[in-house]
Design an enzyme around this catalytic site. Sequence first.
Site, PDB file in Angstrom:
ATOM      1  N   LEU A 135      68.360  41.130   9.855  1.00  8.71           N
ATOM      2  CA  LEU A 135      67.958  40.500  11.118  1.00  8.71           C
ATOM      3  C   LEU A 135      66.667  39.700  10.987  1.00  8.71           C
ATOM      4  O   LEU A 135      65.816  39.710  11.877  1.00  8.71           O
ATOM      5  CB  LEU A 135      67.832  41.567  12.220  1.00  8.71           C
ATOM      6  N   MET A 174      67.445  33.998  10.765  1.00  2.12           N
ATOM      7  CA  MET A 174      68.822  33.494  10.786  1.00  2.12           C
ATOM      8  C   MET A 174      69.790  34.565  11.303  1.00  2.12           C
ATOM      9  O   MET A 174      70.654  34.284  12.131  1.00  2.12           O
ATOM     10  CB  MET A 174      69.263  33.027   9.388  1.00  2.12           C
ATOM     11  N   ARG A 191      67.457  46.669   7.579  1.00  2.00           N
ATOM     12  CA  ARG A 191      66.981  47.732   6.678  1.00  2.00           C
ATOM     13  C   ARG A 191      65.833  48.507   7.324  1.00  2.00           C
ATOM     14  O   ARG A 191      65.845  49.726   7.349  1.00  2.00           O
ATOM     15  CB  ARG A 191      66.543  47.125   5.348  1.00  2.00           C
ATOM     16  N   SER A 192      64.855  47.795   7.872  1.00  2.00           N
ATOM     17  CA  SER A 192      63.827  48.500   8.648  1.00  2.00           C
ATOM     18  C   SER A 192      64.226  48.361  10.119  1.00  2.00           C
ATOM     19  O   SER A 192      64.415  47.247  10.620  1.00  2.00           O
ATOM     20  CB  SER A 192      62.450  47.886   8.404  1.00  2.00           C
ATOM     21  N   SER A 224      74.939  26.145   8.355  1.00  2.00           N
ATOM     22  CA  SER A 224      73.839  25.184   8.347  1.00  2.00           C
ATOM     23  C   SER A 224      73.337  24.907   9.740  1.00  2.00           C
ATOM     24  O   SER A 224      74.082  24.968  10.711  1.00  2.00           O
ATOM     25  CB  SER A 224      74.275  23.868   7.716  1.00  2.00           C
ATOM     26  N   LYS A 244      78.846  24.179   1.169  1.00  3.40           N
ATOM     27  CA  LYS A 244      77.491  24.292   1.726  1.00  3.40           C
ATOM     28  C   LYS A 244      76.446  23.853   0.702  1.00  3.40           C
ATOM     29  O   LYS A 244      75.456  23.206   1.036  1.00  3.40           O
ATOM     30  CB  LYS A 244      77.203  25.746   2.166  1.00  3.40           C
ATOM     31  N   HIS A 270      76.455  20.187   0.697  1.00  7.42           N
ATOM     32  CA  HIS A 270      75.747  19.791   1.932  1.00  7.42           C
ATOM     33  C   HIS A 270      74.242  19.778   1.683  1.00  7.42           C
ATOM     34  O   HIS A 270      73.549  18.823   2.023  1.00  7.42           O
ATOM     35  CB  HIS A 270      76.099  20.756   3.067  1.00  7.42           C
ATOM     36  N   ASN A 271      73.744  20.837   1.083  1.00  6.35           N
ATOM     37  CA  ASN A 271      72.306  20.908   0.830  1.00  6.35           C
ATOM     38  C   ASN A 271      71.860  19.852  -0.172  1.00  6.35           C
ATOM     39  O   ASN A 271      70.786  19.277  -0.030  1.00  6.35           O
ATOM     40  CB  ASN A 271      71.922  22.302   0.339  1.00  6.35           C
ATOM     41  N   GLU A 331      71.591  16.816   1.646  1.00  4.39           N
ATOM     42  CA  GLU A 331      70.366  16.946   2.464  1.00  4.39           C
ATOM     43  C   GLU A 331      69.132  16.545   1.628  1.00  4.39           C
ATOM     44  O   GLU A 331      68.260  15.811   2.106  1.00  4.39           O
ATOM     45  CB  GLU A 331      70.273  18.403   2.941  1.00  4.39           C
ATOM     46  N   TYR A 332      69.078  16.991   0.388  1.00  4.83           N
ATOM     47  CA  TYR A 332      67.975  16.607  -0.500  1.00  4.83           C
ATOM     48  C   TYR A 332      67.940  15.083  -0.677  1.00  4.83           C
ATOM     49  O   TYR A 332      66.888  14.461  -0.607  1.00  4.83           O
ATOM     50  CB  TYR A 332      68.146  17.228  -1.892  1.00  4.83           C
ATOM     51  N   ARG A 345      77.935   6.156 -31.762  1.00 10.49           N
ATOM     52  CA  ARG A 345      78.415   7.510 -32.049  1.00 10.49           C
ATOM     53  C   ARG A 345      79.322   7.503 -33.281  1.00 10.49           C
ATOM     54  O   ARG A 345      79.289   8.408 -34.113  1.00 10.49           O
ATOM     55  CB  ARG A 345      79.174   8.086 -30.842  1.00 10.49           C
TER      56      ARG A 345
END
Length: 474
Positions: A10, A13, A33-34, A128, A182, A185-186, A189-190, A444
């Site tokens: 929690l 996000m 967790r806590s 996202s 995703k 997507h990122n 985004e960059y 080559r």
Amino acid sequence: APARIAVTGLAVMGSNLARNLARHGFRVAVHNRSSARTRALVEEHGHEGDFVPAETLEELVASLQTPRQIIIMVKAGAPTDAVIDDLVPLLEAGDMVIDGGNAHYADTRRREAALREAGLHFVGTGISGGEEGALNGPSIMPGGSAESYAHLGPVLEAISAKVDGVPCCVHVGPDGAGHFVKMVHNGIEYADMQLIAEAYDLLHRVGGQTPAQIAEVFRGWNSGDLESYLVEITAEVLGHTDPETGAALVDVIADEAEQKGTGRWTVQEALELGVPVTGIAEAVFARSLSGRVDQRTAVRAALGASEVTPAPDDSLVEDVRQALYASKVVAYAQGFDQMRAAGAEYGWDLDLGAMATIWRGGCIIRARFLDRIREAYDKDGDLASLLVDDYFRDAVANAEAAWRRVVVKAVAAGVPAPGFVSALAYYDGLRSERLPASLIQGLRDFFGAHTYRRTDRPGSFHTRWSGDRSQVDA
Ligand code: 6PG
């Protein structure tokens, strides 16, 4: 009554996603967790919907209707594996574990296979839109089996962003397909942010404009072809004054870009697939360069800082706008190529038009022109490149002269514009009748007898470079 779905993890996000679910009428079990975080969430936002707080994973699992659906929202990597390991023994056949973090798609493939083996469903999903999107409607990119999507899809579609009533959520494909998409997507985004940053730099250093003036330029651009979330917030950031110094905030922020890794992953995967995503690669490397502060300082000390004399002219702003647009088309074309290649490699059968559709809203790269990309792939799912679609072909052709002028101005002034420059090189590379790769093949063959093919007949050949230089069949 049992909860419909659960969220564990929690942080911002996870909390926002849980609140989004609750606001849409889903009874949502929440766990962290806590447990202080769990209590805080329910205290602050309990009135927004139906939350079932759980102190332990056992309680969380017990609170759910079956088959269970549990969304994990923790850090990618080891923390995600740790939660999965704790969770799996508590689950029954048919239950579903959903990973909403920025996982590497290869991890998702591995986890999906392992859980399938145990009779469980595993859905790795891209989400996202940052904190805001998680709360008010993100773009959601779920992978996993079609059967998983049949159960989970309606919930995800309900909480996703909508554009023209269409949810920004679709079943991307099996196993790691969602996280792969995703990741790309990122990467895009960059590239998008790098191009925006270069446009700003040129208007600033060549155009001699202040951040506040450039903010106005971007505000204007946002009502045209470039309309997008990133252009919109560029105007916000550039227009913001630092309350401490009274200077533009952008002049006060340290010029060292950080990265959490998804852009780098995109490039690593593109290298494996052999897809030139030069726009994303330049964006990742530009961040790396910015972060090498000691080296930058040493080089400036040794060579002197480059001096740029502003040379504004009447066409600069419009030229930069066109260069930004054309370069952006290239970056997206490359990203979509990469998704197509991965789809073929992993047997995902990706619907590229659907990817553009779910990126129209909710996500960081949401933009008006994604509608055009959707149309392009809807017309022809097998497009050789986005660049050959009628609309983009004409748009880039119209921008071409301005794009070249901007690249020339940047190079002449000494303002680095790796995104603009490499996008143009890519465009020119694809359109060249002949590429100097022929010479590379010759070299080559010379040093390593690596052989070459000929343009005029089939077969592989070798020239006896150190002998009589005759050609032999290889
Ligand atoms: C999103 C963002 C999100 C995150 C980026 C930031 O789609 O909501 O992409 O996932 O903000 O990963 O990435 P960097 O820290 O690498 O810039």
